[in-house]
Design a protein around this motif. Structure first.
Motif, PDB file in Angstrom:
ATOM      1  N   SER A 143      78.492 -19.417   0.281  1.00  0.00           N
ATOM      2  CA  SER A 143      78.827 -17.992   0.338  1.00  0.00           C
ATOM      3  C   SER A 143      78.937 -17.481  -1.093  1.00  0.00           C
ATOM      4  O   SER A 143      79.151 -18.258  -2.009  1.00  0.00           O
ATOM      5  CB  SER A 143      80.172 -17.791   1.023  1.00  0.00           C
ATOM      6  N   GLY A 144      78.836 -16.196  -1.256  1.00  0.00           N
ATOM      7  CA  GLY A 144      79.020 -15.681  -2.612  1.00  0.00           C
ATOM      8  C   GLY A 144      78.096 -14.527  -2.914  1.00  0.00           C
ATOM      9  O   GLY A 144      77.730 -14.303  -4.063  1.00  0.00           O
ATOM     10  N   MET A 145      77.710 -13.776  -1.886  1.00  0.00           N
ATOM     11  CA  MET A 145      76.831 -12.637  -2.102  1.00  0.00           C
ATOM     12  C   MET A 145      77.586 -11.576  -2.906  1.00  0.00           C
ATOM     13  O   MET A 145      78.716 -11.240  -2.551  1.00  0.00           O
ATOM     14  CB  MET A 145      76.452 -12.081  -0.731  1.00  0.00           C
ATOM     15  N   VAL A 146      76.982 -11.082  -3.974  1.00  0.00           N
ATOM     16  CA  VAL A 146      77.656 -10.033  -4.733  1.00  0.00           C
ATOM     17  C   VAL A 146      77.231  -8.662  -4.221  1.00  0.00           C
ATOM     18  O   VAL A 146      76.184  -8.519  -3.596  1.00  0.00           O
ATOM     19  CB  VAL A 146      77.338 -10.122  -6.246  1.00  0.00           C
ATOM     20  N   THR A 147      78.059  -7.676  -4.499  1.00  0.00           N
ATOM     21  CA  THR A 147      77.770  -6.308  -4.063  1.00  0.00           C
ATOM     22  C   THR A 147      77.308  -5.489  -5.277  1.00  0.00           C
ATOM     23  O   THR A 147      77.527  -5.886  -6.430  1.00  0.00           O
ATOM     24  CB  THR A 147      79.044  -5.649  -3.495  1.00  0.00           C
ATOM     25  N   PRO A 148      76.717  -4.310  -5.009  1.00  0.00           N
ATOM     26  CA  PRO A 148      76.338  -3.426  -6.119  1.00  0.00           C
ATOM     27  C   PRO A 148      77.562  -3.107  -6.986  1.00  0.00           C
ATOM     28  O   PRO A 148      77.466  -3.046  -8.219  1.00  0.00           O
ATOM     29  CB  PRO A 148      75.817  -2.177  -5.405  1.00  0.00           C
ATOM     30  N   ASN A 153      80.826  -3.070 -11.819  1.00  0.00           N
ATOM     31  CA  ASN A 153      82.114  -3.369 -12.460  1.00  0.00           C
ATOM     32  C   ASN A 153      81.924  -4.257 -13.682  1.00  0.00           C
ATOM     33  O   ASN A 153      82.564  -4.074 -14.704  1.00  0.00           O
ATOM     34  CB  ASN A 153      83.063  -4.068 -11.480  1.00  0.00           C
ATOM     35  N   TYR A 154      81.023  -5.212 -13.545  1.00  0.00           N
ATOM     36  CA  TYR A 154      80.768  -6.100 -14.687  1.00  0.00           C
ATOM     37  C   TYR A 154      80.248  -5.274 -15.870  1.00  0.00           C
ATOM     38  O   TYR A 154      80.715  -5.409 -16.990  1.00  0.00           O
ATOM     39  CB  TYR A 154      79.761  -7.193 -14.305  1.00  0.00           C
ATOM     40  N   PHE A 155      79.289  -4.405 -15.586  1.00  0.00           N
ATOM     41  CA  PHE A 155      78.705  -3.593 -16.662  1.00  0.00           C
ATOM     42  C   PHE A 155      79.749  -2.677 -17.301  1.00  0.00           C
ATOM     43  O   PHE A 155      79.759  -2.467 -18.507  1.00  0.00           O
ATOM     44  CB  PHE A 155      77.539  -2.758 -16.125  1.00  0.00           C
ATOM     45  N   LEU A 156      80.610  -2.120 -16.444  1.00  0.00           N
ATOM     46  CA  LEU A 156      81.614  -1.195 -16.961  1.00  0.00           C
ATOM     47  C   LEU A 156      82.654  -1.907 -17.820  1.00  0.00           C
ATOM     48  O   LEU A 156      83.317  -1.298 -18.642  1.00  0.00           O
ATOM     49  CB  LEU A 156      82.318  -0.473 -15.787  1.00  0.00           C
ATOM     50  N   PRO A 167      73.183  -7.966 -20.017  1.00  0.00           N
ATOM     51  CA  PRO A 167      72.388  -9.193 -19.857  1.00  0.00           C
ATOM     52  C   PRO A 167      70.892  -8.892 -19.919  1.00  0.00           C
ATOM     53  O   PRO A 167      70.483  -7.746 -19.731  1.00  0.00           O
ATOM     54  CB  PRO A 167      72.775  -9.676 -18.454  1.00  0.00           C
ATOM     55  N   VAL A 168      70.084  -9.929 -20.162  1.00  0.00           N
ATOM     56  CA  VAL A 168      68.634  -9.704 -20.172  1.00  0.00           C
ATOM     57  C   VAL A 168      68.111  -9.527 -18.743  1.00  0.00           C
ATOM     58  O   VAL A 168      67.026  -8.991 -18.539  1.00  0.00           O
ATOM     59  CB  VAL A 168      67.843 -10.826 -20.888  1.00  0.00           C
ATOM     60  N   ALA A 169      68.902  -9.966 -17.773  1.00  0.00           N
ATOM     61  CA  ALA A 169      68.527  -9.731 -16.373  1.00  0.00           C
ATOM     62  C   ALA A 169      69.740  -9.991 -15.490  1.00  0.00           C
ATOM     63  O   ALA A 169      70.644 -10.734 -15.859  1.00  0.00           O
ATOM     64  CB  ALA A 169      67.383 -10.650 -15.941  1.00  0.00           C
ATOM     65  N   VAL A 170      69.713  -9.351 -14.326  1.00  0.00           N
ATOM     66  CA  VAL A 170      70.669  -9.702 -13.266  1.00  0.00           C
ATOM     67  C   VAL A 170      69.907 -10.585 -12.293  1.00  0.00           C
ATOM     68  O   VAL A 170      68.740 -10.335 -11.988  1.00  0.00           O
ATOM     69  CB  VAL A 170      71.209  -8.439 -12.560  1.00  0.00           C
ATOM     70  N   TYR A 171      70.572 -11.628 -11.801  1.00  0.00           N
ATOM     71  CA  TYR A 171      69.908 -12.626 -10.953  1.00  0.00           C
ATOM     72  C   TYR A 171      70.728 -12.809  -9.674  1.00  0.00           C
ATOM     73  O   TYR A 171      71.897 -13.156  -9.740  1.00  0.00           O
ATOM     74  CB  TYR A 171      69.860 -13.938 -11.730  1.00  0.00           C
ATOM     75  N   ILE A 172      70.089 -12.526  -8.553  1.00  0.00           N
ATOM     76  CA  ILE A 172      70.803 -12.750  -7.287  1.00  0.00           C
ATOM     77  C   ILE A 172      69.990 -13.682  -6.379  1.00  0.00           C
ATOM     78  O   ILE A 172      68.768 -13.799  -6.531  1.00  0.00           O
ATOM     79  CB  ILE A 172      71.111 -11.438  -6.517  1.00  0.00           C
ATOM     80  N   THR A 173      70.700 -14.329  -5.476  1.00  0.00           N
ATOM     81  CA  THR A 173      70.060 -15.203  -4.495  1.00  0.00           C
ATOM     82  C   THR A 173      70.227 -14.550  -3.128  1.00  0.00           C
ATOM     83  O   THR A 173      71.344 -14.399  -2.649  1.00  0.00           O
ATOM     84  CB  THR A 173      70.742 -16.581  -4.484  1.00  0.00           C
ATOM     85  N   SER A 174      69.141 -14.137  -2.544  1.00  0.00           N
ATOM     86  CA  SER A 174      69.211 -13.469  -1.248  1.00  0.00           C
ATOM     87  C   SER A 174      67.861 -13.601  -0.557  1.00  0.00           C
ATOM     88  O   SER A 174      66.848 -13.283  -1.172  1.00  0.00           O
ATOM     89  CB  SER A 174      69.557 -11.985  -1.430  1.00  0.00           C
ATOM     90  N   PRO A 175      67.801 -14.100   0.676  1.00  0.00           N
ATOM     91  CA  PRO A 175      68.895 -14.557   1.523  1.00  0.00           C
ATOM     92  C   PRO A 175      69.532 -15.839   0.988  1.00  0.00           C
ATOM     93  O   PRO A 175      68.884 -16.630   0.300  1.00  0.00           O
ATOM     94  CB  PRO A 175      68.202 -14.855   2.864  1.00  0.00           C
ATOM     95  N   ILE A 181      72.439 -11.654   3.517  1.00  0.00           N
ATOM     96  CA  ILE A 181      71.473 -10.885   2.720  1.00  0.00           C
ATOM     97  C   ILE A 181      72.219  -9.908   1.815  1.00  0.00           C
ATOM     98  O   ILE A 181      73.176  -9.268   2.251  1.00  0.00           O
ATOM     99  CB  ILE A 181      70.516 -10.104   3.653  1.00  0.00           C
ATOM    100  N   ALA A 182      71.774  -9.804   0.577  1.00  0.00           N
ATOM    101  CA  ALA A 182      72.429  -8.886  -0.363  1.00  0.00           C
ATOM    102  C   ALA A 182      71.940  -7.454  -0.149  1.00  0.00           C
ATOM    103  O   ALA A 182      70.891  -7.233   0.456  1.00  0.00           O
ATOM    104  CB  ALA A 182      72.106  -9.325  -1.795  1.00  0.00           C
ATOM    105  N   ALA A 183      72.704  -6.518  -0.672  1.00  0.00           N
ATOM    106  CA  ALA A 183      72.289  -5.107  -0.645  1.00  0.00           C
ATOM    107  C   ALA A 183      71.336  -4.893  -1.827  1.00  0.00           C
ATOM    108  O   ALA A 183      71.646  -4.215  -2.816  1.00  0.00           O
ATOM    109  CB  ALA A 183      73.512  -4.206  -0.764  1.00  0.00           C
ATOM    110  N   THR A 184      70.159  -5.507  -1.707  1.00  0.00           N
ATOM    111  CA  THR A 184      69.240  -5.577  -2.857  1.00  0.00           C
ATOM    112  C   THR A 184      68.841  -4.195  -3.372  1.00  0.00           C
ATOM    113  O   THR A 184      68.778  -3.969  -4.582  1.00  0.00           O
ATOM    114  CB  THR A 184      67.998  -6.402  -2.477  1.00  0.00           C
ATOM    115  N   ARG A 185      68.582  -3.263  -2.449  1.00  0.00           N
ATOM    116  CA  ARG A 185      68.137  -1.925  -2.892  1.00  0.00           C
ATOM    117  C   ARG A 185      69.200  -1.260  -3.782  1.00  0.00           C
ATOM    118  O   ARG A 185      68.903  -0.714  -4.834  1.00  0.00           O
ATOM    119  CB  ARG A 185      67.848  -1.050  -1.665  1.00  0.00           C
TER     120      ARG A 185
END
Ligand SMILES: Cc1ncc(COP(=O)(O)O)c(C=O)c1O
Length: 470
Positions: A143-148, A153-156, A167-175, A181-185
């Motif tokens: 488990s560990g899906m992050v939200t937008p 919050n991290y950026f702020l 960061p040079v990129a944000v990296y998520i694992t989804s599904p 599934i993350a809120a990728t959009r």
């Protein structure tokens, strides 16, 4: 859709040429597939400098997935992940997006080990988001899906996170492995706002591109459609492709920016002997997709939903997941996932994954109706229903954010020793501690191993761990 790789191999097989080239089996051997197992001979193109049949086949795949450019991998998403991370790093350095030396990837903590391996090999640092809601609550490393909002919050709070630059990129694992599934959009929209590219480990989600009705991509939940700059899909996980076959897709907007770096990175980390059996399989899959895969997928999803409904109706706890996974919470009925998985074997069901809590079944249109019937037969008889017990309760795996004291690469390449997992609390992790599947690290290299992690090692039967020497 044409199949140039397959056609070339068929013509070569029929040509009667004497094979004075690799492989050593010369087209005949023990397993029966050797005649199609060629190497990069004249006319067969070159995977990491494709301009012939492989390039044409990759273009077919790019069109089907609505990508700007698609690269094949015969070494799974694991290779694609390394290539994606290297590409964003090279681009950042070239264009000075990040200040040299302070570059890092921001990632959700449920990463597959390939991402951590990539950080070690490339020498890029990583920050792992540990949302507050997991602390004292999360009971499973998958488990560990992050939200937008987590990303925003991290950026702020860059400064509070000890960073000066984005960061040079944000990296998520989804599904994820448990079908979440993350809120990728929306995550992509946050990344866009801060001008940071989004990379998605979509190893489990190649099929998401084909959810649209009647062959359109209107219903696509594929990361490229949802705003990711790049993603990897393990074709072999959900499509009828041989093990090892994967895609690295670059979105049309980012093609110019990343394609050349990706190609270099694939060549840097990949073998110079790609499997043509896998390339042929990826090539043929294009035709399979073009010839009505949407419809087959729709039928399969309906069958899977029906089975899920049936199981829920009998009293089994089934998680609300992506459509091609059936994830059963055995612990809710008082059994471990391992016990439920073992019971399923008696009904001729082999699961993808089982742990203390869950059993994961992966479904595809290639499953037969009899396969689905087997699940129902199990559902009718299972002790999860007939002899339901008290829910098994598991402790939270994180009681605080894991403490990192070294970049991944430094930890991996430091002098190290292997010690008993039981004795490892307080030491710095130097090598991936994973059980496979799901290959999500319990401790990430550079993190200080804490008592929670030691309990998890026990749970996943990890007996020894590699730590940085004192
Ligand atoms: C989430 C995730 N990412 C990446 C990978 C690596 O994919 P591959 O086996 O295609 O190299 C896996 C493999 O299981 C995975 O589960």
């Amino acid at each position: 859709v044409d199949t140039p790789v397959y056609d070339f191999i068929e013509a070569y097989k029929a040509s009667g040429m004497s094979r004075f080239h690799m492989p050593g089996h010369k087209g005949a051997g023990f397993s029966g597939c050797e005649d199609a197992d060629i190497t990069e001979i004249e006319g067969a193109d070159v995977l990491y400098g494709a301009c012939g049949i492989i390039a044409r086949s990759q273009d077919n795949a790019a069109r089907l997935f609505s990508a700007g450019q698609t690269f094949y991998s015969t070494e799974g998403s694991s290779l694609c992940i390394k290539a994606m991370l290297m590409a964003v790093l090279m681009d950042a350095r070239q264009n000075k997006h990040g200040s040299y030396g302070g570059e890092y990837i921001l990632a959700a903590r449920n990463v597959h080990r390939a991402m951590v391996d990539a950080c070690a090999l490339i020498g890029i640092d990583a920050d792992f988001i540990m949302p507050g809601r997991y602390i004292n609550r999360c009971t499973n490393i998958c488990s560990g899906m992050v939200t937008p909002q987590d990303i925003e919050n991290y950026f702020l709070n860059l400064g509070k996170n000890g960073r000066k630059d984005y960061p040079v990129a944000v990296y998520i694992t989804s599904p994820g492995y448990l079908g979440d599934i993350a809120a990728t959009r929306d995550i992509a929209a946050v990344c866009e706002k801060y001008n940071v590219p989004l990379i998605v480990d979509n190893a489990h989600g190649a099929y998401l591109a084909f959810l649209g009705k009647n062959g359109t991509d209107g219903g696509s939940l594929h990361p490229i459609k949802l705003g990711a700059a790049m993603c990897c899909d393990s074709a072999h996980k959900t499509l009828p492709v041989l093990t090892g076959g994967a895609y690295l897709h670059i979105s049309p907007r980012y093609k110019e920016r990343y394609a050349a770096y990706v190609q270099r990175a694939l060549a840097l980390f990949g073998s110079t002997s790609p499997s043509y059996l896998i390339l042929q399989s990826l090539d043929l899959c294009n035709r399979y997709i073009a010839d009505g895969y949407n419809k087959k997928l729709e039928i399969c999803i309906n069958l899977a939903s029906e089975v899920k409904e049936y199981l829920i109706h009998t009293g089994i706890d089934v998680l609300d997941t992506e459509p091609l996974k059936i994830v059963i919470d055995a612990a809710a009925s008082g059994y471990t996932g391992h016990e439920a998985g073992q019971e399923m074997r008696r009904y001729k069901i082999a699961c993808e994954y089982a742990d203390m809590q869950y059993v994961v079944l992966m479904v595809s249109p290639c499953n037969s109706p009899a396969d689905f019937e087997n699940i129902k037969r199990w559902g009718q008889d299972t002790c999860l229903v007939k002899n339901k017990r008290e829910r098994l309760v598991f402790p939270a795996i994180f009681t605080e954010k894991p403490c990192r004291c070294m970049p991944v690469r430094k930890a991996v390449f430091s002098p190290s020793e292997i010690i008993r997992a039981e004795d490892s609390a307080g030491r710095i992790c130097a090598s991936e501690t994973v059980s496979c599947p799901p290959a999500v690290p319990v401790a990430i290299c550079g993190e200080i191993i804490d008592e929670n992690m030691v309990s998890l090692f026990r749970m996943y039967n990890i007996e020894n761990v590699c730590v940085v020497s004192l």
